[in-house]
Design a protein around this motif. Sequence first.
Motif, short mmCIF file in Angstrom:
data_model
loop_
_atom_site.label_atom_id
_atom_site.label_comp_id
_atom_site.label_asym_id
_atom_site.label_seq_id
_atom_site.Cartn_x
_atom_site.Cartn_y
_atom_site.Cartn_z
N ILE A 50 46.31 41.52 39.96
CA ILE A 50 46.89 40.05 39.29
C ILE A 50 45.46 39.29 39.51
CG2 ILE A 50 48.49 38.30 40.09
CD1 ILE A 50 50.11 39.69 41.12
N LEU A 51 45.07 39.24 40.62
CA LEU A 51 43.25 38.07 40.51
C LEU A 51 42.88 38.68 39.40
CD1 LEU A 51 43.25 37.71 45.14
CD2 LEU A 51 44.24 35.98 43.23
N ALA A 52 42.48 39.63 39.12
CA ALA A 52 41.71 40.45 38.15
C ALA A 52 41.83 40.06 36.99
CB ALA A 52 41.97 41.40 38.62
N LEU A 53 43.24 40.15 36.81
CA LEU A 53 43.59 39.62 35.57
C LEU A 53 43.44 37.68 35.13
CD1 LEU A 53 47.11 41.58 35.05
CD2 LEU A 53 44.95 41.89 33.59
N TYR A 54 43.95 37.10 36.25
CA TYR A 54 42.95 35.83 36.07
C TYR A 54 42.20 35.58 35.82
CZ TYR A 54 48.55 34.00 37.72
OH TYR A 54 49.52 33.61 36.98
N THR A 55 41.06 36.48 36.16
CA THR A 55 40.50 36.11 36.70
C THR A 55 39.18 36.39 35.48
OG1 THR A 55 39.54 37.17 38.50
CG2 THR A 55 40.38 35.29 39.13
N LYS A 56 39.56 37.32 34.91
CA LYS A 56 39.03 37.88 33.95
C LYS A 56 38.37 38.61 34.07
CE LYS A 56 40.62 35.31 29.58
NZ LYS A 56 41.65 34.55 30.80
N MET A 57 38.51 39.58 35.52
CA MET A 57 36.96 40.77 36.08
C MET A 57 37.89 42.46 36.89
SD MET A 57 35.83 37.88 38.98
CE MET A 57 34.63 39.39 39.61
N LYS A 58 37.43 42.93 36.97
CA LYS A 58 37.78 44.06 37.23
C LYS A 58 38.19 44.45 38.70
CE LYS A 58 37.03 46.25 33.01
NZ LYS A 58 37.61 46.64 32.16
N PRO A 59 39.07 45.29 38.84
CA PRO A 59 39.25 45.02 40.67
C PRO A 59 38.15 44.78 41.51
CG PRO A 59 40.96 45.95 38.91
CD PRO A 59 40.01 45.54 38.16
N HIS A 60 37.88 46.42 40.69
CA HIS A 60 36.58 46.35 41.86
C HIS A 60 35.68 45.67 41.73
CE1 HIS A 60 33.99 47.85 38.63
NE2 HIS A 60 34.60 48.29 37.93
N GLY A 61 35.19 44.59 40.69
CA GLY A 61 34.04 43.84 40.78
C GLY A 61 34.89 42.69 41.59
N LEU A 62 35.51 42.76 42.16
CA LEU A 62 36.21 41.32 43.22
C LEU A 62 35.53 41.11 44.70
CD1 LEU A 62 40.35 41.52 42.79
CD2 LEU A 62 38.89 39.69 40.72
N PRO A 63 35.60 39.82 44.60
CA PRO A 63 34.50 39.64 45.64
C PRO A 63 35.48 40.44 46.67
CG PRO A 63 35.15 37.56 45.17
CD PRO A 63 35.34 38.83 43.88
N GLU A 64 34.88 40.51 48.19
CA GLU A 64 36.09 40.68 49.39
C GLU A 64 37.11 39.94 49.43
OE1 GLU A 64 36.87 42.95 52.00
OE2 GLU A 64 35.21 43.38 50.48
N GLU A 65 36.46 38.61 49.33
CA GLU A 65 37.61 37.15 49.15
C GLU A 65 38.77 37.35 49.07
OE1 GLU A 65 33.48 35.44 50.51
OE2 GLU A 65 34.71 36.85 49.15
N ALA A 66 38.55 38.71 48.08
CA ALA A 66 40.51 38.52 47.12
C ALA A 66 41.00 39.46 48.10
CB ALA A 66 39.59 39.63 45.28
N ARG A 67 40.22 40.36 48.84
CA ARG A 67 41.17 41.73 49.53
C ARG A 67 41.64 41.39 50.87
NH1 ARG A 67 41.29 46.80 48.71
NH2 ARG A 67 39.27 46.63 47.33
N SER A 68 40.30 39.69 51.14
CA SER A 68 41.20 39.31 52.21
C SER A 68 43.19 38.47 52.10
CB SER A 68 40.19 38.06 53.41
OG SER A 68 39.33 39.18 53.11
N ILE A 69 42.76 37.58 50.79
CA ILE A 69 43.79 36.59 50.48
C ILE A 69 44.84 37.62 50.59
CG2 ILE A 69 44.15 35.49 47.79
CD1 ILE A 69 41.79 34.23 47.81
#
Length: 1258
Positions: free
Chosen positions: A298-317
């Motif tokens: 979901i976060l990747a779709l909103y931010t138009k990024m690849k899931p594996h490219g998300l920052p570590e904060e994404a996992r923490s959220i």
Amino acid sequence: MALEERARSCLLRFRHRLEQDIKPSYLMDHMISDGVMTVDEEEKIRTKPTRKDQSAALLELLLMKDNRAYISFYNSLIKESYDDLAYLLREDLPSIFCEAHKSSSDSATSYVQTVLSEGGVPQRPVVFVSRPELVNRVREKLYWLQKDPGWVTVFGMAGSGKSVLTAEAVRHHGLIEDCFPGGIHWLAIGQLDKPDLLVKMQSLCFRLEQSLDSQTLSRPPNSLDEAKERLRFLMLRRYPRSLLILDDIWDSTVLKAFDIHCRILLTTRNRSLTDSVSGAKYEVGVQSGLDENKGLEILALYTKMKPHGLPEEARSIVRECKGSPLVVSLIGALLKDNPNRWCYYLRQLQQKQFKRIRKSSSYDYDALDQAMAASIEVLPDEHRELYKDLTVLEKDIKIPAKVLSVLWDLEPEEVEDILQEFVDKSLLFVDSHHKPYLYYLHDLQLDFLVEQNRTQLESLHSKVVRQYQQHYRDGPPTSGDEECLYWIRFLTYHMAKANLSQELYSLMFSLDWVSTKSQIMGPAHLINDYVEYGSILDKENSEVRSQFQEFLSQNGHQLEERPFPDVVQLALSQPHNSEVYRQARFQAQDRTSTGKLYFDLVNKSGVENLSRLVIHPHQGSIYSACFSHDGTKIASCGASKTLKVFKSTSGEKLTEIQAHDDEVLCCAFSPDDHLLATCSTDRKIKVWHTERAMLLRVFEEEHEEQINHCQFTNTTKRLLLATCSNDDCMNVKLWNLNKPSSQNTMFGHFAPVSHCCFSPDDSYLSTSSNDGTIKLFQVSSANEWKTINVRGLVAENDEEVLVKCSTWTGDGKRVICAVRNAVLVFDVETSEMLLEIRTSRLSTVQYCDACPTTNLLAIAFSNYTLELWDLEANKKMADCSGHLSWVQRVQFSPDGSQLLSCSDDQTVRLWETNKVHTSSAICLKRDSDVLFNGEEIVVSAADNCNRLQVRDGRTGSVLFQSEEKSSRIRCTCMCRQPSAVVLGQEDGTVQVLELPSGKLLANLLGHTKTVLHCQFSQNGQTLITSSEDTTIRVWRWQSGECKVLQGHKEQVRCFSLLSNSPNDSRLLSWSFDGTVKVWDTETGEKLQDIEAHRGTILGCHVSPDGCLFATTSADKTAKLWHCESWQCAYTLNGHQDCVRSCRFSWDSQRLATGDDNGEIRLWSVKDGSLLKICCPDSKDGMDSLHGGWVTDLHFSPDNSLLVSTGGYIKWWNVEKGEALQTFYPTGSALKKVHVSSDFSTFVTIDNIGILYILQRVA
């Protein structure tokens, strides 16, 4: 509808795996709830004798069922956390409808779009993540409405995604055409009063009528009753096979307005709403959170990024909100506009600033706090107050109703009803698989409550404490049930949060509380309490807090044993100035009046426990243990095949992983501590996520033999993992975790490599091999830089030399290796040997580690000890004793302040470097003698430097110490008059020394082998010795005159005078040759030669009345003999192992025998019958009933008590055969216990050289 062929094939393919792992009883509950299985079918399966048979029967039944049953089984696996098994079935998950060509849940046809649009069904959100398991479950339930009307309830907490799931479930061509050809009509309800509800119903009627012929349009209904009748007519006559979806229902009175005998799906937070209406009912619970990958999607779709490219904060959220679809979507929408605010929104979430997490959306509430508050506001006032009390709960903790029964002062049944109301309204969750039920809050609900009631937190926690104190005024609960566990675990937490400092002091500075909590929960939780609340406790008395914490840390491994030890007895070994000791002494004195036995350790100053913390993490040998790089955690692994991570402060377990299929030989943290690597005899390398205990990578193709060691680079600059194995050639490899195969293989060793180690700057890798060399490889090129030929320095001819390990000094200039019983230090540049540390020990060096911050080197030995050496001074700084078996690994903490060691004795020990560095105690050997003279206790024994010491037992002061002897001292005895001490040596020499001057009175030569036993006659004029040379010698030691008693064919370990009478010169001896011989010590004549046993004779004792003697043997028997006829009176059978010791009672009526399995038997001397078997409840960790062989036995003068030695000392009630008390030494393997004539004082020495003098508490 038959089961699809691919689903059938999948079941058959994985049938064996499923039968092995599943628990059918849990799965069948869900399948019955889904309506795909009958109670009769369940009962038939339950009658099968074993779980595996039940699993096989369930799968057999499933193969005869349809697609819906397969899907239900799949969903049941997910619910019961069989994620790995569900994954196997997922690919072949069937559609529950036949005409798959019409549509799929992933893409809607124009027909579906038209139907849904006309019915007001919301469109799929712009950011949408599929949840196929839940969508399938909703469709399953809707399928049951195909023929008959009914209700489907989709329930879950605020923001769990109920509406989106429902809309997605009906977005299916086959479902609409087969079940609801009359259309699907969506009505959003929410919290309404009657006028607003009427408007909603009018609107729905208008919409339904508008779709028909315009001629039929009627005036709007004027009342709810009229609206209900209008809807009934429209749904039954005009839309007979349609579905009405009521979204966000709050009130059962609203629902009654739609009780019109049609097909209805409702979404709600309150699952019990349909209790008020008639008709068939089905329900689907929506989990409160998405899994981590879905949340990241979901976060990747909103931010138009690849899931594996998300920052570590994404996992923490995602973790912080437990995957709440609402929260993830709200934050995703905010990040869409502010892509650089990952840290900011994570911080807001962590700080519970819900009001700042707001964004206009299709959701009814602008912010998360509004959605939460709306759920609570519908509760009755009195229940709202009760719900507020849940603010005090800890995250992720489930509680039974009984805890809240105490808190609310209500009957448990009444509490259960209130909790069910909370559950029905999705304000609380219930674990119904546990009996009794356990209840818990979602993290977001708890965070909201804490934020709402922040100013009242102290009073809410105070209420918990006061209610507990009132309910348990007579003492804490000890039942061990869920309620008891909650109070014992969290009472200190509530006191600290309530700022009830005095109550916290009183509780935690109480030996009773220590005993209760450690018995119920183990010591780690307690130690953690002293660490966590240390700042509060220190305000009262930091010294007392330290005393309690030290007591638990040093005795934690004992407190994990079952049966549970007597905490008061353990505490009596604490220093005299300790509050722990003071309380223990007071309780011991009080309890002795009721017949309890307690023993005070008199010589506390001599019993120095240097290890700061002792942890017992595994069953079986521990091969590896290591600090995390921040020093807060320790990982360990070994023969149990598991990997465990625990806190270095308390030993509290953080993670346990079933890591490999065989023994785990090594574990290592990555430099950032996020990863853990393990390697095993199963030839696999595995990399785990430390916090999530999740397997990330497996390397299993390249090493063909067991993998001995693994280590990460020291910095994250270029993260690599090194491994080494028993392979002949390709035995050292470097791995880049982003690659599927090894990055490099380092060639050079052609024998197994036991260890590998990066230099501090990661430039080089040192490897230690069975080929007798250390090799240094350049990490960047994987080329061999140089070879150090260790074998050439320590071996003669072609001897095999195994280099065990290597370590680098902190500056990277020296490399150190362990080989045989030595440690060698080499200059890295020149390969020159700078230093050889050759210990005097017979044991081998198992491991060594250089301190990264000082010149200290730690060495682990196979003889159970550690040594600390100063490399600059080439001087031993400390001996660390405490382990009871081979020490396999040793490591300094990153800052050098602590040292850990792990051993085959199943423990990990932590040592404070400075403490052991400055206080290394002298160790005594177990062959000793003791003289009791009133209050005076004098002990003689050899020390670890092979000097004879004579000590005052009470004060520990050395009365006499000989010079270091060239031949090992093997036995000693003392004489009062004249005041002398004897020592017998391995070279056969016997010396008599004057006390306390140490003057040599006699040097007696004659024995040709080790002197095993020595004893003065009663008048002190005669000395008798026995030896490995098979002889006994009777010395007139002052003149040197000697009589040699020859006749035994093997070593004579011991002997005994037949009586204490000066007129009786007869002596009894026994030997490994299985014979007992009787001698006249005056003449040297052999009076009797008795073939007593087929095996070695291990023990012998003469009865106090002189009529009988007993023998014990390796042939598992004991025998009673007449001293007049020298005939065997009785053979005592029954022991299952070697019978090692025996002792007559003082009235000569009983005989006690002890064997190598730890069992003690009491026999009647009169007829040889068995009276009692003395044994504790269960075997201990050493697989013995007594911690080892029963080596010594003594009766009290009144014959009511018996003391025995083995791995520890035990006192027994002779009449009942019951254990009365146990004293646990630091070491084990006690050889004997010296007992004073009044049975009040007991002296022994353990296998690590510690002297214990125990005084009975009166």
